[in-house]
Scaffold this active site. Structure first.
Site, short mmCIF file in Angstrom:
data_model
loop_
_atom_site.label_atom_id
_atom_site.label_comp_id
_atom_site.label_asym_id
_atom_site.label_seq_id
_atom_site.Cartn_x
_atom_site.Cartn_y
_atom_site.Cartn_z
N TRP A 1 64.51 -49.89 10.11
CA TRP A 1 65.93 -49.81 9.75
C TRP A 1 66.13 -49.95 8.25
CZ3 TRP A 1 68.37 -47.27 13.10
CH2 TRP A 1 68.05 -47.39 14.46
N ASP B 1 71.99 -55.97 6.59
CA ASP B 1 72.20 -55.32 7.88
C ASP B 1 71.85 -56.35 8.95
OD1 ASP B 1 72.18 -53.90 10.22
OD2 ASP B 1 70.73 -52.39 9.55
N LYS C 1 74.32 -54.47 19.92
CA LYS C 1 73.12 -55.24 20.21
C LYS C 1 73.46 -56.69 20.56
CE LYS C 1 70.57 -52.11 17.24
NZ LYS C 1 69.45 -51.59 18.03
#
Lengths: 369, 369
Positions: free
Chosen positions: A109, A179, A203
């Site tokens: 990511w 993030d 999530k």
């Protein structure tokens, strides 16, 4: 299949979209045709109605209280996921040609985040764990910031590799940008340390379709009027996340998840204790399996959200995943880029689910070790 | 209030997010804890799972069949609403400095769309109804295209003013681009005439959080690799709307709404006939009220989705809205920019709801006319 079998819930170890608290699902179900006293479903009411105004404010207030977001920071509810944030962050913050967007890359990511910055200005990789197969976070001595960072970006939890920062990297006075898509609300965070935090909800905090952005208000001054409306944090802030129709249902669910964390769990300290209990249960089995189960992450950088490991070979991995599925534990397959096994045990995964998986792992080890 | 009263559904005339078919809401409710045989809620399953793959493909296939989208056009499911499309369209299509984005402005939404284009290239207003208080669409002789339009943009239905195009404007060979947010699926459309159609779902095709884009495949060649990933139509097309986590729940609902239109309504010709029946019922009452009710739009440009009118004065408007609400007809207040009354009667508004409103209007006229 009987109706009962058709509707039997499994322990769902999906990395995202992921398990939600059953109490939240039950409330959504019970209110689906009619929000009590409103005459319509939450799906049907105008975002400008007083009823939705209450839902939006409630979600924001609960998130602020739970995550201890100080008044120095604004809370925005946006669309487009972390993917759009990867563009919005440099588009809004990287406005001085003398400055650089610094990125710590600890997994898939972080790599994706860094790949968008060059479209808007100078990008600098302050650390890259690619050579180590993304199994760890950097030690502080390994981080090499640029001379003049506009911000320092990191990914607090790498979902695919199961690598998590347990303390913030040093941004040297530049705004720290994180993030937190896969670990927001898993533990208390000192928000004062951050310039910007973003997290898609699917999530750990709700459903796909809303991304929470926590931004230090002074950074809003950097946002240029030259940006398209939807890409401009300052416009969203000025409009209270209603610059256009927000993702109303996803905001409603986020509010319900925050309420569950407050009322049922008791807050983020309690949630962290439970998350550590759950992840330790699995890591202990890995560590005492005499090498049968092999974890991906370096011990001190292991994630309390995504437990990533493998068995001695891919054939046994596949057997593990199939047998677990037959015993109602779903979505344990590792990400396609890494293979192996991944148990995502977000906030909403009950302890019972992790215990069931733990017992299964012990049995699997006995039978195949 | 009793539980029954608390859960009594109203006739909801909201302009968006708006009424959904009750059958769709019931299916969502019934499946909320568990998609049959899947073991998890639709809110909890990975977008990469075969179960969600089936949901996405089913929604796309149904939309393609229902809206008669030919294979020359791709169907994308995006986030960010029409607001982000206002930027993406010029960002992707206005790439030749010699070309111009042409806009027909027939109301508030067209005005907003045109306001983003100048960030990316040359913008040209081919017609502007502002001087007429946005009460009509242009006659073909009034449209003045630029010498070299990259596209010609129009808003097929202006939600706030209740003005709707009943035939497409002439784009002179340039790709025709339409914002169909508030009238997509209300009638059959000849997609061959269009380069790009976009529609956020929360008015006529589902819930807030997903925007359908129908794009002619040859236009994807214009999309530059310099664009951020999320803003690039070609990337979304290549990734089958899975360049990042799509808004899974909103796509699931869109599929259910398409299924309802196919199985319960019988397709878009039937839907158009019902929509004309519903809107004619209200317009006839307006037209025979001897000036008590005054419609906003020019007769031939009236919308079959949003019936916008007023009574002789603001006081009576307020009385109308309050009395209707007391009789379980909600959200009839006109948009704050225009005042008056607005009855949004999208696909999912049952004929019974419109009849109830019609009877109320007649009674109100008798009592106050």
């Amino acid at each position: 299949m009987s109706t009962e079998t058709l509707n039997q819930r499994c322990f769902n170890f999906s990395a995202g979209p992921a398990v939600l608290p059953e109490l939240v699902l039950e409330q959504i179900r019970d209110e689906m045709l009619c929000l009590p006293g409103v005459g319509s479903s939450v799906l049907e009411i105008s975002h400008r109605s007083k009823e939705f105004g209450h839902i939006l404010n409630d979600a924001r207030d609960r998130f602020r209280a739970l995550f201890a977001v100080p008044e120095s920071h604004d809370i925005l509810f946006l669309q487009g996921g972390a993917c759009l944030q990867n563009a919005m962050i440099p588009a809004n913050l990287l406005v001085d040609a003398e400055q650089t967007g610094d990125y710590l890359i600890t997994g898939s990511w972080g790599k994706k985040s860094s790949a968008e910055a060059h479209r808007f200005g100078n990008m600098h990789v302050a650390w890259n764990g690619d050579d180590d197969n993304f199994c760890r976070v950097p030690d502080s001595s390994e981080i090499h910031r640029s001379a003049n960072p506009a911000f320092v970006h990191f990914t607090s939890n790498e979902t695919i590799q199961g690598v998590q920062f347990h303390t913030e990297p040093d941004a040297g006075g530049a705004p720290l940008v994180a993030d937190m898509s896969s670990d927001v609300l898993c533990r208390p965070v000192d928000i004062d340390k951050y310039g910007l935090i973003y997290a898609c909800a699917q999530k750990n905090s709700g459903v796909a379709g809303v991304t929470v952005v926590v931004i230090r208000k002074d950074l809003l001054e950097r946002c240029s009027d030259r940006l398209p409306l939807y890409l401009n944090y300052a416009k969203h802030s000025a409009a209270d996340s209603m610059a256009n129709t927000p993702p109303t249902f996803a905001i409603y669910v986020l509010g319900l998840v925050c309420k569950w964390l407050q009322d049922e769990v008791g807050g983020l300290q309690q949630m962290q204790a439970i998350n550590e209990q759950k992840s330790n249960l699995l890591y202990d089995i890995i560590d005492t399996s005499q090498g049968f189960f092999q974890g991906h992450a370096r011990t001190q950088d292991r994630s309390i959200m995504n437990v990533v490991f493998k068995t001695p070979n891919a054939e046994l991995d596949a057997k593990f995943i199939a047998q677990a599925a037959a015993e109602n534990m779903t979505t344990l397959k590792g990400h396609r880029s890494l293979g192996g096994i991944r148990a995502s045990i977000y906030n909403a995964m009950p302890v019972e689910g992790v215990e069931t998986l733990g017992n299964f792992m012990k049995d699997f080890l006995k039978a195949n070790g």
